[in-house]
Motif scaffolding. Sequence first.
Motif, PDB file in Angstrom:
ATOM      1  N   ASN A 129      23.081   2.481  38.814  1.00  0.00           N
ATOM      2  CA  ASN A 129      21.959   2.487  39.888  1.00  0.00           C
ATOM      3  C   ASN A 129      22.582   1.997  41.127  1.00  0.00           C
ATOM      4  N   ASP A 227      22.087  11.330  36.493  1.00  0.00           N
ATOM      5  CA  ASP A 227      20.391  11.021  36.697  1.00  0.00           C
ATOM      6  C   ASP A 227      19.785  10.893  35.253  1.00  0.00           C
ATOM      7  N   ARG A 229      16.453  10.856  33.400  1.00  0.00           N
ATOM      8  CA  ARG A 229      14.815  10.974  33.447  1.00  0.00           C
ATOM      9  C   ARG A 229      14.178   9.901  33.054  1.00  0.00           C
ATOM     10  N   GLN A 230      13.384   9.486  33.763  1.00  0.00           N
ATOM     11  CA  GLN A 230      12.390   8.128  33.533  1.00  0.00           C
ATOM     12  C   GLN A 230      11.166   8.720  32.857  1.00  0.00           C
ATOM     13  N   ASP A 231      11.668   8.580  31.320  1.00  0.00           N
ATOM     14  CA  ASP A 231      10.303   9.063  30.448  1.00  0.00           C
ATOM     15  C   ASP A 231      10.195   8.250  29.416  1.00  0.00           C
ATOM     16  N   ASP A 234      14.559   4.955  29.365  1.00  0.00           N
ATOM     17  CA  ASP A 234      15.255   4.918  30.429  1.00  0.00           C
ATOM     18  C   ASP A 234      16.074   3.465  30.559  1.00  0.00           C
ATOM     19  N   HIS A 235      16.535   2.928  29.184  1.00  0.00           N
ATOM     20  CA  HIS A 235      17.478   1.838  29.341  1.00  0.00           C
ATOM     21  C   HIS A 235      18.404   2.345  27.891  1.00  0.00           C
ATOM     22  N   ARG A 248      18.624  -2.495  31.319  1.00  0.00           N
ATOM     23  CA  ARG A 248      17.308  -1.864  31.483  1.00  0.00           C
ATOM     24  C   ARG A 248      17.134  -0.849  32.704  1.00  0.00           C
ATOM     25  N   ASN A 249      16.282  -0.205  32.584  1.00  0.00           N
ATOM     26  CA  ASN A 249      15.878   0.762  33.662  1.00  0.00           C
ATOM     27  C   ASN A 249      16.933   1.688  34.635  1.00  0.00           C
ATOM     28  N   ARG A 251      18.508   4.260  36.196  1.00  0.00           N
ATOM     29  CA  ARG A 251      18.243   5.592  36.869  1.00  0.00           C
ATOM     30  C   ARG A 251      19.293   6.552  36.975  1.00  0.00           C
TER      31      ARG A 251
END
Length: 281
Positions: A129, A227, A229-231, A234-235, A248-249, A251
């Motif tokens: 990130n 990258d 994908r935030q689906d 995402d962690h 976590r999270n 990106r």
Amino acid sequence: MIKWQHPLHKGGFIVSDQRRNLFFYYHPSHELDEKLTPLFQLASDNDFNVVNESKEANIIIAIGGDGTFLQAVRKTGFRQDCLYVGIRSHNEAGLYCDFDIDDHDEMIAAMKNAEVEVRRFPVIEATVNGESTYQCLNECSVRSTLIKSIVVDVHIDDLHFETFRGDGLVIATPTGSTAYNKSVNGAVVDPKLPCFQVSELASLNNNRYRTLGSSFILSGERTLKLDVRQDGNDHPVIGMDNEAFSIRNIRDVTIKLSDDVIKTVKMKHNTYWDRVKRTFL
């Protein structure tokens, strides 16, 4: 007094007064403690100092196997101002460990006859990130933590190369190419090549998602960006050598070859390919 006398410009290593502080990294056990006693005495007899803090050491010695060596490098901060030495504690092949804890004569002979040299192993950097950066001597892996595939857009420099869907990706250094990378059919790479390798974990290829379907090797001048994908996935777990980080999270993860290298003491006539042959063939 025993000194390594081979000139530096010929690939050898001189133990000077500035390189006499030893730190031993190992997992204590009764059996290992008994084996280490004569090794500590050997160091003392040859005017070395055994220190209790790794930051005080000029030479860091990992006792165990390749896994212990990786931990020693990570736990001591990938130091650039010291040398790392790997010593096997059991009868097993090791790509980072040239010496055997039960063969003191071999260590003495190597020192006396200048049969050791310093080798430099590439390191990769993984930035998550755009914030936290981690170093890896073997590999960085990005894997799904859920019972579903992970979707990652793969960029090489500024080029969108592919969209990966599957269990994850492994990015390996040349020395790490014989570890996790090899188990997923990646190529074994000579560590003299400044590069890193990307290998797939169970990729899904169909009309929507399409990947190269094989490992590929990138020059050390390249930058790889993943990258995620935030689906809802995402962690993922990010593996750094033999440690897992649950962040976590996530990106994106940016990976490049580091300017740092890990300097190791190796037997002069025990090349990387000698060790590969001994380990796998």
